[in-house]
Design a protein around this motif. Structure first.
Motif, short mmCIF file in Angstrom:
data_model
loop_
_atom_site.label_atom_id
_atom_site.label_comp_id
_atom_site.label_asym_id
_atom_site.label_seq_id
_atom_site.Cartn_x
_atom_site.Cartn_y
_atom_site.Cartn_z
N ASP A 185 13.86 -16.51 71.33
CA ASP A 185 14.41 -17.53 70.45
C ASP A 185 15.59 -16.92 69.67
O ASP A 185 15.43 -15.96 68.92
N ARG A 197 10.46 -14.32 68.36
CA ARG A 197 9.64 -15.39 68.94
C ARG A 197 10.06 -15.59 70.40
O ARG A 197 11.25 -15.68 70.70
N TYR A 231 9.44 -17.63 74.25
CA TYR A 231 9.00 -18.86 74.92
C TYR A 231 9.17 -18.69 76.43
O TYR A 231 10.02 -17.92 76.89
#
Length: 206
Positions: free
Chosen positions: A97, A133, A135
């Motif tokens: 992120d 972060r 994903y």
């Protein structure tokens, strides 16, 4: 070869859909790559990269500027990635992120030597932080395409790079099992040019 031509055609359509122009140039890092965890896929296949990286650094703009007659303006590189091996593939691709890391303090430029290519090229790696972060797109199918930006010459505060990495499912998770399919994927990197910074269309959202 089976997937290369359709993927190149799709990349051209996607670029035009967003109101961008594009040019095919022979530079390391641009073009088509096939990756596979499976054996017997031939020398043309590379293994999935398990290091957190981005294929380009801010210095790539100098490389573009050195091309005689290359149009000035905003330059964007889009990476278009397809997983061919089905929904339960090993080593999926994860993305950092961009709002959770600071390029000014956590980006590291690394010189990379490529077999068969003269000189070195620079890629970007990241200093680890617990605040990062991550994903990933689970169960991606061969008819799905992941598009992400790996370079942007704009310096107005928008995301310019997308750090990414292949990863192995953690032990003890449902997807960490021996019957997952070895990952096979293809990707193409496209250099987009003449993206007007004042545009209010789709190109301004990249």
């Amino acid at each position: 070869t089976t997937y290369r031509t359709p993927l190149l055609h799709l990349s051209h359509r996607l670029v035009r859909l967003h109101g961008l122009s594009h040019r095919l140039v022979r530079l390391h890092g641009l073009g088509y790559t096939r990756r596979s965890d499976a054996s017997g896929c031939g020398a043309a296949s590379a293994s999935p990269a398990r290091e957190v990286h981005n294929d380009f650094t801010a210095g790539f703009e100098e490389t573009i500027a050195a091309i005689p007659g290359f149009p000035p303006g905003r330059h964007v590189i889009l990476n278009l990635w397809r997983c061919l091996s089905g929904a339960h593939s090993a080593t999926p691709l994860a993305f950092l992120d961009s709002s959770s890391w600071r390029a000014e303090t956590e980006a590291v430029s690394v010189d990379l030597s490529i077999r068969g290519v003269a000189g070195t090229t620079q890629i970007m790696e990241a200093v680890h932080s617990e605040g990062h972060r991550w994903y990933y797109f689970s169960a991606t199918k061969p008819d799905e395409l992941v598009a992400f930006k790996t370079f942007d010459s704009a310096t107005d505060g928008r995301c310019r790079f997308t750090l990414h990495s292949a990863f192995d499912y953690p032990e003890g998770t449902a997807l960490h099992r021996s019957e997952v399919t070895p990952r096979e994927s293809v990707e193409v990197r496209v250099l987009c040019i003449d993206c007007p910074p004042e545009s209010t269309g789709a190109s301004a959202k990249l």
